[in-house]
Design a protein around this motif. Structure first.
Motif, mmCIF file in Angstrom:
data_model
loop_
_atom_site.group_PDB
_atom_site.id
_atom_site.type_symbol
_atom_site.label_atom_id
_atom_site.label_comp_id
_atom_site.label_asym_id
_atom_site.label_seq_id
_atom_site.Cartn_x
_atom_site.Cartn_y
_atom_site.Cartn_z
ATOM 1 N N ALA A 118 6.151 -10.837 3.423
ATOM 2 C CA ALA A 118 4.793 -10.348 3.661
ATOM 3 C C ALA A 118 4.595 -8.960 3.054
ATOM 4 N N LEU A 119 5.564 -8.078 3.215
ATOM 5 C CA LEU A 119 5.419 -6.709 2.720
ATOM 6 C C LEU A 119 5.416 -6.656 1.194
ATOM 7 N N THR A 120 6.319 -7.390 0.541
ATOM 8 C CA THR A 120 6.362 -7.360 -0.925
ATOM 9 C C THR A 120 5.121 -8.020 -1.524
ATOM 10 N N SER A 121 4.621 -9.069 -0.886
ATOM 11 C CA SER A 121 3.388 -9.687 -1.389
ATOM 12 C C SER A 121 2.207 -8.735 -1.245
ATOM 13 N N LEU A 122 2.180 -7.947 -0.171
ATOM 14 C CA LEU A 122 1.107 -6.964 0.002
ATOM 15 C C LEU A 122 1.160 -5.908 -1.096
ATOM 16 N N VAL A 123 2.356 -5.458 -1.465
ATOM 17 C CA VAL A 123 2.500 -4.490 -2.554
ATOM 18 C C VAL A 123 1.935 -5.058 -3.857
ATOM 19 N N ARG A 131 -9.533 -0.252 -7.405
ATOM 20 C CA ARG A 131 -10.789 -0.951 -7.148
ATOM 21 C C ARG A 131 -10.977 -1.172 -5.652
ATOM 22 N N GLY A 132 -12.195 -0.974 -5.191
ATOM 23 C CA GLY A 132 -12.491 -1.128 -3.779
ATOM 24 C C GLY A 132 -12.301 -2.546 -3.289
ATOM 25 N N GLU A 133 -12.597 -3.561 -4.150
ATOM 26 C CA GLU A 133 -12.415 -4.941 -3.737
ATOM 27 C C GLU A 133 -10.962 -5.250 -3.440
ATOM 28 N N VAL A 134 -10.062 -4.657 -4.230
ATOM 29 C CA VAL A 134 -8.636 -4.893 -4.022
ATOM 30 C C VAL A 134 -8.190 -4.274 -2.710
ATOM 31 N N ARG A 135 -8.628 -3.061 -2.432
ATOM 32 C CA ARG A 135 -8.232 -2.402 -1.176
ATOM 33 C C ARG A 135 -8.766 -3.169 0.038
ATOM 34 N N SER A 136 -9.989 -3.651 -0.051
ATOM 35 C CA SER A 136 -10.557 -4.423 1.049
ATOM 36 C C SER A 136 -9.797 -5.716 1.264
ATOM 37 N N ALA A 137 -9.486 -6.428 0.162
ATOM 38 C CA ALA A 137 -8.732 -7.678 0.278
ATOM 39 C C ALA A 137 -7.334 -7.431 0.840
ATOM 40 N N TRP A 201 -7.941 -14.500 4.724
ATOM 41 C CA TRP A 201 -7.275 -13.627 3.758
ATOM 42 C C TRP A 201 -7.128 -14.287 2.394
ATOM 43 N N LEU A 202 -7.047 -15.600 2.381
ATOM 44 C CA LEU A 202 -6.663 -16.298 1.161
ATOM 45 C C LEU A 202 -7.720 -16.202 0.054
ATOM 46 N N PRO A 203 -9.011 -16.501 0.312
ATOM 47 C CA PRO A 203 -9.997 -16.362 -0.777
ATOM 48 C C PRO A 203 -10.307 -14.921 -1.142
ATOM 49 N N ARG A 204 -9.749 -13.966 -0.428
ATOM 50 C CA ARG A 204 -9.934 -12.563 -0.796
ATOM 51 C C ARG A 204 -8.736 -12.029 -1.582
ATOM 52 N N ALA A 205 -7.531 -12.292 -1.098
ATOM 53 C CA ALA A 205 -6.337 -11.731 -1.727
ATOM 54 C C ALA A 205 -6.003 -12.431 -3.040
ATOM 55 N N HIS A 206 -6.129 -13.758 -3.092
ATOM 56 C CA HIS A 206 -5.760 -14.475 -4.306
ATOM 57 C C HIS A 206 -6.572 -14.044 -5.524
#
Length: 639
Positions: A118-123, A131-137, A201-206
């Motif tokens: 989980a931690l490495t995927s978050l990195v 970008r603000g979208e990335v930080r929000s996701a 989380w999935l449609p935002r992070a991917h």
């Protein structure tokens, strides 16, 4: 060699090496025996225990194969997208944690590997943190994954307290503990797999992660949520009561239908693929629930077919979804666009990428000669051949499940036709799409690997039959379908021959091509006439469908579920007049579950946080009292 090319090359090569090692160890665990490993000094008290069994080895093979393609793609991708040292280092580490989860031999090791993953995927999601979208996701992903980990941690600790830390030593567990652990782990694993309603989380992070990372998230990491359900809930705690199976069926069916509905109206290419992941993981979960329900009712042959469908669809999804994200990444690096409404015309400018995305779209659509067709056919056969007898539950559930799978398949075709037709065919809608260029050789080669896997699964699924049979044996299902030239069902009426279908289609295409060529040689040259286009001189991009207009009928039919937000702005002269300067139409697809369920929860959490802040008075004595009270509560619970 340039210095800025060494980092991506080293990172990609390391990722390929780690992935290849995972494939090798996984195959050894499936077909042979891997010695158990215990590293006592790595974790205090419990140590690290690694043990690769057939089920874990199967998931290691899938993860390693995706990682090999992602590592090769990463090398070429980084030449167009410059990344720092942290993402380059984190990618092979992330792959290592993905492989460690199915190799874990104890509760402690499993939880440790899960949190590292989980931690490495978050990195990696935070790669473009400017970008603000990335930080929000990333924020939403961090909150969701940690909430899921809390429930998973609680469930696994209860399991370890009742049956021990070592997976191989878990035996009989009291029913109350089994039910509690099942509910908690289903929530934890479901959040990682992207099941409804834990999919936010999935449609935002991917979409915001780099494309090779998106492929690993969607084609490898979410699989581990399914692995947890199979390993913990089905293998170690099972066989469970009927309501376990019904819970999986409901969660899987709802996820499949909702995911494909969102994919069918999405205009962001990577967001569409992310919702498609929710759809396909939902189908896999539905198949697992069907296998559990049918096995409990005594219909073992149909249950074996359903479980085979789940495992085969895991392989197919890993192949076509990684290929889809790779192709989307190629489009993004070439055009800087993900919006289907602004793409088009890529078939001439990026022909190889277009053809490879077509392979992925065919697999995701579940059509014949696609990678996902055989597995979906097996799932439908298992449901339709269920013999309810006097069992009212099976008589009611199986038709509903068939309807959910059929609706998902139909809408999945619409979603992929939209993605391929609007995004790659017709005329370019922007200058960026008109000036696109084909991807580098390394990216093309990386896409060719999962494309080859898609072709094999579509034409000759028997290639993976030995591995599937070993996993089914480990799960005590011996009546597996025969995946040969003719795919036959055990004890059931039904067969299909994908290879024969492919051969017949190829022969038909060849005959039509020969006939068209012969006819063109034996007829006079056609006269050249101007194109008639309703009085216009030539067709323009404004005359063709956009992704938004293509999905409008579905939007209207399923408006109660999709809840589109639309608006029209008309601008013109200030005085009342019929003259209009500009009309702007805006539409936004809202996630109704996120808006209606998550928003109230977030407000409640914010209010709770404000109450907690009042307890932070700055008094050391009060904080010591809090600590003493916490220790007392922990001792009482332990007692």
């Amino acid at each position: 060699m340039r210095r800025n090319a060494v980092g991506p090359l080293l990172s990609g090569a390391t990722t390929i090496g780690v992935g290849a090692a995972g494939v090798g160890v996984g195959l050894t665990g499936v077909f042979g025996a891997v010695p158990a490993v215990r590293i006592g000094w790595l974790l205090p008290l419990a140590g690290v225990q690694l043990r690769v069994e057939p089920v874990g080895g199967f998931f290691m093979v899938l993860t390693g194969a995706v990682a090999v393609a992602a590592g090769l793609y990463w090398i070429g991708y980084c030449r167009r997208e410059r990344f720092g040292a942290i993402p380059l280092t984190a990618l092979p580490v992330f792959v290592g944690t993905l492989l460690a989860v199915p190799a874990a031999g104890s509760v402690t090791t499993f939880l440790f590997a899960w949190e590292l993953m989980a931690l490495t995927s978050l990195v990696l999601v935070l790669t473009d943190a400017q970008r603000g979208e990335v930080r929000s996701a990333a924020l939403i992903y961090a909150v969701m994954t940690q909430l899921g980990f809390v429930t998973l941690l609680l469930g696994m600790v209860i399991l370890a307290a009742a049956a021990g830390d070592d997976f191989s030593g878990i035996g009989t567990v009291p029913d109350g503990v089994r039910h509690t652990v099942f509910v908690l782990t289903l929530i934890g694993f479901g959040s990682k797999a992207g099941l409804l309603p834990l999919h936010a989380w999935l449609p935002r992070a991917h979409p915001e992660a780099p494309s090779p990372v998106s492929a690993l998230l969607s084609a490898a990491m979410v699989n581990l949520g399914v692995y947890g359900i199979i390993r913990i809930d089905l293998q170690l705690l099972g066989p469970g009561p009927r309501w376990w199976a019904l819970a999986l069926l409901i969660a899987g069916g709802a996820s499949a239908v909702y995911g494909v509905l969102q994919a069918s109206v999405a205009t962001d290419l990577k967001r569409l693929l992310a919702y498609s992941t929710t759809e396909n993981i939902g189908l896999i979960t539905l198949a697992l629930g069907a296998a559990m329900l049918l096995a409990g009712a005594g219909s073992r042959p149909a249950a074996a077919v359903a479980l085979t469908a789940a495992l085969l669809h895991l392989i197919a999804h890993s192949a076509f979804k990684s290929l889809g994200f790779f192709a989307a990444g190629s489009v993004l690096t070439a055009t800087g666009l993900r919006d289907l409404d602004r793409l088009g015309g890529l078939a001439r400018r990026m022909p190889v990428t277009t053809a490879l995305f077509g392979v992925a779209a065919l697999g995701a659509a579940g059509l014949p000669l696609g990678a996902g067709f055989v597995s979906e056919w097996l799932l439908l056969q298992s449901l339709m051949h269920a013999r309810p007898g006097h069992d009212a539950t099976i008589a009611l559930v199986t038709p509903l499940a068939v309807a959910a799978v059929a609706l998902t398949a139909g809408l999945g075709v619409a979603a992929m036709v939209k993605a391929f037709g609007i995004g790659f065919l017709a005329r370019p809608r922007t200058d960026a799409a008109a000036s696109a260029r084909e991807s580098p050789v390394t990216m093309i080669a990386a896409m060719a690997l999962p494309a080859a896997a898609c072709v094999v699964l579509a034409v000759a699924p028997g290639a993976v039959a030995p591995m599937l049979n070993r996993v089914l044996d480990a799960l005590t299902f011996t009546d597996a379908p025969t995946l040969g030239v003719f795919l036959q069902l055990p004890g059931l009426h039904g067969s299909i021959a994908p290879g024969v279908l492919a051969t017949t289609l190829a022969a038909a295409v060849l005959l039509v091509s020969i006939g068209a060529r012969w006819r063109s040689r034996h007829r006079p040259d056609p006269a050249t006439v101007p194109l008639w286009a309703c009085g216009a001189d030539d067709l323009t991009p404004r005359m063709q469908y956009t992704a938004t207009s293509f999905a409008q009928p579905l939007q209207q039919v399923f408006d109660d579920v999709l809840r589109f937000e639309t608006g029209v702005e008309v601008s013109g002269p200030a005085a009342p007049t019929y003259v209009v300067d500009r009309i702007a139409y805006r539409a936004r697809s809202a996630d109704v579950i996120e808006d209606r369920w998550y928003a109230p929860v977030l407000k409640a959490l914010a209010a709770t946080a404000q109450l907690v802040r009042r307890a932070h008075t700055g008094s050391v004595h009060l904080y010591l009292a809090y600590g003493a009270l916490g220790v007392l509560i922990a001792l009482l619970v332990a007692r």
